[in-house]
Enzyme design. Structure first.
Site, PDB file in Angstrom:
ATOM      1  N   CYS A  59      78.286   2.770 -28.664  1.00 52.41           N
ATOM      2  CA  CYS A  59      77.187   3.079 -29.626  1.00 52.41           C
ATOM      3  C   CYS A  59      77.502   4.465 -30.330  1.00 52.41           C
ATOM      4  O   CYS A  59      77.492   5.307 -29.593  1.00 52.41           O
ATOM      5  CB  CYS A  59      75.680   2.990 -28.860  1.00 52.41           C
TER       6      CYS A  59
ATOM      7  N   ASN B 253      73.268 -22.454 -22.852  1.00 57.81           N
ATOM      8  CA  ASN B 253      74.556 -22.208 -23.565  1.00 57.81           C
ATOM      9  C   ASN B 253      74.586 -21.069 -24.608  1.00 57.81           C
ATOM     10  O   ASN B 253      73.664 -20.611 -25.351  1.00 57.81           O
ATOM     11  CB  ASN B 253      75.271 -23.449 -24.465  1.00 57.81           C
TER      12      ASN B 253
ATOM     13  N   PRO C 174      85.417 -24.610 -22.212  1.00 57.08           N
ATOM     14  CA  PRO C 174      85.464 -24.870 -20.561  1.00 57.08           C
ATOM     15  C   PRO C 174      83.793 -24.658 -20.082  1.00 57.08           C
ATOM     16  O   PRO C 174      83.234 -23.798 -20.728  1.00 57.08           O
ATOM     17  CB  PRO C 174      86.277 -24.013 -20.092  1.00 57.08           C
ATOM     18  N   ASP C 175      83.535 -25.447 -19.033  1.00 52.93           N
ATOM     19  CA  ASP C 175      82.166 -24.921 -18.413  1.00 52.93           C
ATOM     20  C   ASP C 175      82.834 -24.103 -17.459  1.00 52.93           C
ATOM     21  O   ASP C 175      83.614 -23.373 -17.352  1.00 52.93           O
ATOM     22  CB  ASP C 175      81.497 -26.399 -17.810  1.00 52.93           C
ATOM     23  N   PHE C 176      81.651 -23.722 -16.444  1.00 56.31           N
ATOM     24  CA  PHE C 176      81.798 -22.587 -15.396  1.00 56.31           C
ATOM     25  C   PHE C 176      82.358 -23.223 -14.248  1.00 56.31           C
ATOM     26  O   PHE C 176      83.070 -22.535 -13.716  1.00 56.31           O
ATOM     27  CB  PHE C 176      80.446 -21.973 -15.293  1.00 56.31           C
ATOM     28  N   ARG C 177      81.939 -24.344 -13.694  1.00 64.44           N
ATOM     29  CA  ARG C 177      81.987 -24.685 -12.245  1.00 64.44           C
ATOM     30  C   ARG C 177      82.773 -26.134 -12.152  1.00 64.44           C
ATOM     31  O   ARG C 177      82.660 -26.197 -10.709  1.00 64.44           O
ATOM     32  CB  ARG C 177      80.622 -24.687 -11.621  1.00 64.44           C
TER      33      ARG C 177
ATOM     34  N   ASP D 205      77.119 -20.858 -26.813  1.00 61.22           N
ATOM     35  CA  ASP D 205      77.978 -20.810 -28.226  1.00 61.22           C
ATOM     36  C   ASP D 205      77.176 -21.174 -29.584  1.00 61.22           C
ATOM     37  O   ASP D 205      78.061 -21.335 -30.324  1.00 61.22           O
ATOM     38  CB  ASP D 205      79.119 -22.095 -27.613  1.00 61.22           C
TER      39      ASP D 205
ATOM     40  N   HIS E 190      69.501 -18.343 -22.203  1.00 64.33           N
ATOM     41  CA  HIS E 190      70.644 -17.060 -21.698  1.00 64.33           C
ATOM     42  C   HIS E 190      71.216 -16.415 -23.012  1.00 64.33           C
ATOM     43  O   HIS E 190      72.353 -16.109 -22.932  1.00 64.33           O
ATOM     44  CB  HIS E 190      71.658 -17.786 -20.952  1.00 64.33           C
TER      45      HIS E 190
HETATM   46  N1  APR Z   1      79.886 -34.901 -19.180  1.00 61.12           N
HETATM   47  C1  APR Z   1      78.846 -34.681 -18.420  1.00 61.12           C
HETATM   48  N2  APR Z   1      78.883 -33.902 -17.564  1.00 61.12           N
HETATM   49  C2  APR Z   1      79.880 -32.862 -17.644  1.00 61.12           C
HETATM   50  C3  APR Z   1      81.067 -32.861 -18.762  1.00 61.12           C
HETATM   51  C4  APR Z   1      80.932 -33.975 -19.398  1.00 61.12           C
HETATM   52  N3  APR Z   1      81.724 -34.129 -20.381  1.00 61.12           N
HETATM   53  N4  APR Z   1      81.884 -31.797 -18.327  1.00 61.12           N
HETATM   54  C5  APR Z   1      81.109 -31.084 -17.425  1.00 61.12           C
HETATM   55  N5  APR Z   1      79.771 -31.504 -16.905  1.00 61.12           N
HETATM   56  C6  APR Z   1      78.713 -31.213 -16.055  1.00 61.12           C
HETATM   57  C7  APR Z   1      79.561 -30.623 -14.564  1.00 61.12           C
HETATM   58  O1  APR Z   1      79.745 -31.688 -13.754  1.00 61.12           O
HETATM   59  C8  APR Z   1      78.467 -29.831 -14.392  1.00 61.12           C
HETATM   60  O2  APR Z   1      77.625 -30.264 -13.124  1.00 61.12           O
HETATM   61  O3  APR Z   1      78.275 -30.155 -16.280  1.00 61.12           O
HETATM   62  C9  APR Z   1      77.857 -29.158 -15.474  1.00 61.12           C
HETATM   63  C10 APR Z   1      78.393 -27.720 -15.861  1.00 61.12           C
HETATM   64  O4  APR Z   1      77.805 -26.854 -14.783  1.00 61.12           O
HETATM   65  P1  APR Z   1      78.244 -25.231 -15.035  1.00 61.12           P
HETATM   66  O5  APR Z   1      79.618 -25.049 -15.072  1.00 61.12           O
HETATM   67  O6  APR Z   1      77.701 -24.562 -13.728  1.00 61.12           O
HETATM   68  O7  APR Z   1      77.529 -24.924 -16.362  1.00 61.12           O
HETATM   69  P2  APR Z   1      76.204 -24.568 -16.291  1.00 61.12           P
HETATM   70  O8  APR Z   1      75.069 -25.493 -15.684  1.00 61.12           O
HETATM   71  O9  APR Z   1      75.629 -24.465 -17.957  1.00 61.12           O
HETATM   72  O10 APR Z   1      75.988 -22.992 -15.888  1.00 61.12           O
HETATM   73  C11 APR Z   1      74.705 -22.443 -15.810  1.00 61.12           C
HETATM   74  O11 APR Z   1      75.669 -20.243 -15.204  1.00 61.12           O
HETATM   75  O12 APR Z   1      77.413 -18.636 -15.268  1.00 61.12           O
HETATM   76  C12 APR Z   1      75.930 -18.995 -15.714  1.00 61.12           C
HETATM   77  O13 APR Z   1      74.839 -18.182 -17.524  1.00 61.12           O
HETATM   78  C13 APR Z   1      75.865 -19.049 -17.130  1.00 61.12           C
HETATM   79  O14 APR Z   1      74.463 -20.510 -18.568  1.00 61.12           O
HETATM   80  C14 APR Z   1      75.126 -20.314 -17.483  1.00 61.12           C
HETATM   81  C15 APR Z   1      74.940 -20.786 -16.111  1.00 61.12           C
END
Ligand code: APR
Length: 283
Positions: free
Chosen positions: A170, A119, A45-48, A121, A138
């Site tokens: 540790c 990322n 899953p993404d974050f937001r 991962d 990161h």
């Molecule tokens: N196709 C295109 N865009 C997508 C898809 C998809 N299948 N799925 C999600 N997205 C978009 C979302 O709409 C959003 O704009 O990807 C973006 C993901 O944003 P975040 O969830 O905020 O992830 P990210 O930008 O990588 O977060 C940055 O936040 O928590 C910290 O360190 C963590 O590296 C992370 C940083």
């Protein structure tokens, strides 16, 4: 082939024009900025993204605010939530997506200057992108160490502790052990700071894929290319400076929707489809 005059690399802000510029050799120093959106199709899953994003599913950890799970000060007081989350996210049985393979293909075509990813991962490494062309801004689960004495620790040892729900400490100094991912409040890897300036001096095309551009300093990279360098957003939604791009501004190209489908479309425009499928099948 004659290269179009540097002043306006794109005659119109479309992905077709971008593809033309890649095939006719106008763009050969491409930087790709990536975020969690490119790994959603891998099952991470993404974050937001409301509802499915990680930050919407941390209720059980009773955090003061979602990002606390990656806050270094909070972690030192209460490490349990991070380890429980690490157990869920541990990069073991995930596979790279079409987008990861496309970035590898840019490298094979000799036009990838650098992939800056947020990322953790390690799917870029799994897709075969060369380490020297990768900046894991990161950090990643790749290496593990004590946050106090910085002694590197075997990742397998950490994995066993985490999966047995034991807090890994540790053996030398009792400090907490964590993967080398960059927590809020920690510095980004040295590599990020040393490479960004020279890279963006040479960059002639920028892709921004699958990121909300909410987290700094990574998000500030989007303003680092020279003013005549086109920026291509491939994302579900408009983010950062792309939200206020004027329609006829030839600088910014927006491809909104699922990045996996958009990248496949771009590969088609480049006549790279069979090579991309080849890489996807290799897995
Ligand atoms: N196709 C295109 N865009 C997508 C898809 C998809 N299948 N799925 C999600 N997205 C978009 C979302 O709409 C959003 O704009 O990807 C973006 C993901 O944003 P975040 O969830 O905020 O992830 P990210 O930008 O990588 O977060 C940055 O936040 O928590 C910290 O360190 C963590 O590296 C992370 C940083």
């Amino acid at each position: 082939p004659p290269t179009t005059p540097k002043s306006k690399p794109l005659s119109e802000p479309t992905i077709e024009e971008v593809a033309k510029g890649i095939t006719d050799g106008t763009f050969k120093k491409i930087i790709v900025m990536t975020g969690a959106g490119i790994s959603v199709a891998a099952g991470i899953p993404d974050f937001r993204t409301p509802g499915t994003g990680l930050y919407y599913n941390l209720q059980k950890y009773d955090l003061p605010f979602p990002e606390a799970v990656f806050e270094i000060r909070y972690f030192q007081q209460r490490p349990e939530p991070f380890y429980a989350l690490a157990k869920e996210m541990w990069p073991s049985n995930y596979k790279p997506t079409i987008t990861h393979h496309f970035i590898r293909l840019l490298e094979e075509k000799g036009v990838l200057l650098r992939n800056y990813t947020q990322n953790i991962d390690t799917l870029e490494r799994q897709a075969g992108i060369s380490p020297e062309l990768l900046v894991e801004a990161h950090g990643s689960f790749g290496t593990t160490r004590c946050i106090k004495c910085k002694r590197e620790v075997d990742q397998e040892w950490l994995r066993e502790k985490v999966f047995r729900d034991e807090i890994p400490k540790c053996s030398d100094c009792e400090g907490l052990i964590k993967p080398d991912i960059t927590f809020f409040g920690e510095n980004l890897p040295e590599r990020f700071h040393t490479l960004t300036h020279p890279d963006f001096q040479q960059c002639d095309l920028l892709f921004v894929i699958g990121t909300s551009l909410e987290v700094y300093p990574f998000a500030s990279l989007v303003d680092r290319p020279k003013s005549d360098v086109p920026r291509v957003l491939i994302n579900m939604e408009e983010v950062g400076p792309f939200e206020s791009t004027k329609k006829d501004d030839c600088r910014d190209v927006k491809v909104l929707g699922d990045c996996q489908a958009s990248v496949r479309e771009l590969a088609k425009l480049l006549h790279w489809e069979s090579e991309l499928d080849e890489l996807v099948h290799q897995g």
